[in-house]
Design an enzyme around this catalytic site. Sequence first.
Site, PDB file in Angstrom:
ATOM      1  CB  CYS A  67       5.453  -1.015  17.497  1.00  0.00           C
ATOM      2  SG  CYS A  67       7.163  -0.741  16.992  1.00  0.00           S
ATOM      3  CB  CYS A  85       2.209  -0.490  14.877  1.00  0.00           C
ATOM      4  SG  CYS A  85       2.388  -0.428  13.090  1.00  0.00           S
ATOM      5  CB  CYS A 121       6.356  -4.344  10.382  1.00  0.00           C
ATOM      6  SG  CYS A 121       7.788  -3.613  11.218  1.00  0.00           S
ATOM      7  CB  CYS A 154       2.787   7.501   3.102  1.00  0.00           C
ATOM      8  SG  CYS A 154       3.258   6.438   4.458  1.00  0.00           S
ATOM      9  CD  GLU A 168      -2.717  -1.390   2.400  1.00  0.00           C
ATOM     10  OE1 GLU A 168      -2.432  -0.745   3.427  1.00  0.00           O
ATOM     11  OE2 GLU A 168      -3.643  -2.200   2.340  1.00  0.00           O
ATOM     12  N   GLY A 192       6.082  -1.510   7.228  1.00  0.00           N
ATOM     13  CA  GLY A 192       7.431  -2.047   7.346  1.00  0.00           C
ATOM     14  C   GLY A 192       8.438  -1.126   7.991  1.00  0.00           C
ATOM     15  CD  GLU A 193      12.628   0.257  10.970  1.00  0.00           C
ATOM     16  OE1 GLU A 193      11.664   0.869  11.447  1.00  0.00           O
ATOM     17  OE2 GLU A 193      13.697   0.821  10.657  1.00  0.00           O
ATOM     18  CB  CYS A 199       0.256   7.001  11.559  1.00  0.00           C
ATOM     19  SG  CYS A 199       1.035   8.401  10.839  1.00  0.00           S
ATOM     20  CB  SER A 231       8.813   5.760  15.482  1.00  0.00           C
ATOM     21  OG  SER A 231       8.442   5.970  14.137  1.00  0.00           O
ATOM     22  CG  LEU A 232      11.709   9.358  21.226  1.00  0.00           C
ATOM     23  CD1 LEU A 232      13.075   8.747  21.001  1.00  0.00           C
ATOM     24  CD2 LEU A 232      11.844  10.806  21.682  1.00  0.00           C
ATOM     25  CG  ASN A 233       6.334   6.099  19.070  1.00  0.00           C
ATOM     26  OD1 ASN A 233       6.011   7.188  18.640  1.00  0.00           O
ATOM     27  ND2 ASN A 233       6.414   5.036  18.306  1.00  0.00           N
TER      28      ASN A 233
HETATM   29  N1  SAH Z   1       8.619   1.353  10.786  1.00  0.00           N
HETATM   30  C1  SAH Z   1       8.870   2.728  10.646  1.00  0.00           C
HETATM   31  C2  SAH Z   1       8.096   3.323   9.529  1.00  0.00           C
HETATM   32  C3  SAH Z   1       6.595   3.247   9.702  1.00  0.00           C
HETATM   33  S1  SAH Z   1       6.077   4.818  10.120  1.00  0.00           S
HETATM   34  C4  SAH Z   1       8.661   3.452  11.938  1.00  0.00           C
HETATM   35  O1  SAH Z   1       8.095   2.870  12.838  1.00  0.00           O
HETATM   36  O2  SAH Z   1       9.103   4.600  12.032  1.00  0.00           O
HETATM   37  C5  SAH Z   1       4.643   4.527  10.963  1.00  0.00           C
HETATM   38  C6  SAH Z   1       4.473   5.617  12.006  1.00  0.00           C
HETATM   39  O3  SAH Z   1       3.163   5.486  12.523  1.00  0.00           O
HETATM   40  C7  SAH Z   1       5.441   5.462  13.159  1.00  0.00           C
HETATM   41  O4  SAH Z   1       5.883   6.722  13.594  1.00  0.00           O
HETATM   42  C8  SAH Z   1       4.585   4.827  14.244  1.00  0.00           C
HETATM   43  O5  SAH Z   1       5.046   5.185  15.526  1.00  0.00           O
HETATM   44  C9  SAH Z   1       3.227   5.413  13.927  1.00  0.00           C
HETATM   45  N2  SAH Z   1       2.105   4.559  14.333  1.00  0.00           N
HETATM   46  C10 SAH Z   1       2.049   3.219  14.334  1.00  0.00           C
HETATM   47  N3  SAH Z   1       0.842   2.802  14.779  1.00  0.00           N
HETATM   48  C11 SAH Z   1       0.131   3.901  15.032  1.00  0.00           C
HETATM   49  C12 SAH Z   1      -1.207   4.128  15.488  1.00  0.00           C
HETATM   50  N4  SAH Z   1      -2.031   3.133  15.735  1.00  0.00           N
HETATM   51  N5  SAH Z   1      -1.614   5.404  15.628  1.00  0.00           N
HETATM   52  C13 SAH Z   1      -0.780   6.438  15.335  1.00  0.00           C
HETATM   53  N6  SAH Z   1       0.463   6.286  14.887  1.00  0.00           N
HETATM   54  C14 SAH Z   1       0.921   5.023  14.743  1.00  0.00           C
HETATM   55 FE1  SF4 Z   2       6.893  -1.764  12.304  1.00  0.00          FE
HETATM   56 FE2  SF4 Z   2       7.017   0.907  12.411  1.00  0.00          FE
HETATM   57 FE3  SF4 Z   2       4.732  -0.419  12.962  1.00  0.00          FE
HETATM   58 FE4  SF4 Z   2       6.778  -0.556  14.654  1.00  0.00          FE
HETATM   59  S1  SF4 Z   2       5.612   1.296  14.114  1.00  0.00           S
HETATM   60  S2  SF4 Z   2       5.533  -2.295  13.975  1.00  0.00           S
HETATM   61  S3  SF4 Z   2       8.488  -0.545  13.276  1.00  0.00           S
HETATM   62  S4  SF4 Z   2       5.768  -0.322  11.011  1.00  0.00           S
END
Ligand code: SAH
Ligand code: SF4
Length: 363
Positions: free
Chosen positions: A127, A130, A123, A116, A103, A173-174, A346, A227-229
Amino acid sequence: MDGLTTDTPAMDKLDLRDLSFEELERFVGDELGEKPYRARQLFRWLYRRNARAFAEMTDLKEELRERLEARCTIEPLPIAAVHRSADGTEKLQLALKDGGAVEAVLIPGDDRLTLCVSSQVGCAMGCAFCYTGSLKLSRNLTCAEIVDQYRQALHHLGGKAERISNVVLMGMGEPLANFDAVAKAVNLLMDDRGYDLSGRRVTVSTCGIAPRLKDLAEQTDASLAVSLNATTDTTRSLLMPINRKHPLAELMRALEAFPLARRKRILFEYVLLAGVNDTDEDARRLVKLARRISCKVNLIPYNPHGASDFARPSDERILAFQKILLDAGVTAFIRQSRGQDIYGACGMLGRGARRPDSTARIS
Ligand code: SAH
Ligand code: SF4
């Protein structure tokens, strides 16, 4: 005799979009016995004029086009469906040869259109918040499959390259877990003999595979998002298993060492989860981390999706969190959730169609 005929199945043919410019040049010279300028012509057709078939390359002699046709492929990933959100976001579902789908999402903003792009099917990083992570990893995408998301998005937009202002590897994906293909694809998109996207317009987002940041800086000019989070190892390790391997201190050290061009800043993404990482203390710890590097912060209120049971903080909490950052002089945006109704926002990619009125077509 090379043994390849026009009947060779496309899967066995050499995909030219898997080659860097130098590799293409070598193939054109060594394998096809052509002059180097032919490689430049081919490259331009592929990455400037967005050619979808060798037959379009009218300034290549017919005999060469036939040989290319017999040995190589540039066949686009078919657009299996386009899901259109009420807010203008469009999700393109591209069919993969092995039956899967990938996608890519077009997200309109005030004065921009961001594409995007995905780097893997699913992946492996797991996380907790996600949706893509809940799917586990099916496989890496090839360089050709990554680049073709851009090529097909352009085609979808009528071939007008100037319409896509930014490309972000923030889809499924990462990216740094599929480093070689991603680095090559980024370099193809940025090559000035082709699409010529600048490093400010191409961003690679990672969950924080710290040792790979150096490679990214050395091998590409792409911008970096992380993605610090979370702001403590305890919380981050709970949310993001990668933190157990590469904890915050190691990640921050790698970021401090990441070379930045003047004015180019690292983007911190921070998913806001109610009661988990959204307190005033979290915001103050985030300020401390952010001050250590040249960065800006994107706050992403959690997009709910059913595979995890976090909650989005209240608007009040989100604004209070942002205010602490702003008052401390940290640039911080709240990312509008776009395309939630089509599972295009996201962390929601991988689910395919959601809306009954989405349009489907094969292209
Ligand atoms: N794997 C990489 C690239 C994917 S980016 C990464 O994690 O950076 C996807 C982004 O969406 C990341 O910043 C992640 O933290 C954020 N994300 C994942 N699940 C989410 C959700 N349910 N709601 C909001 N943001 C989310
Ligand atoms: Fe993979 Fe990024 Fe989702 Fe984490 S946030 S599971 S690294 S796609």
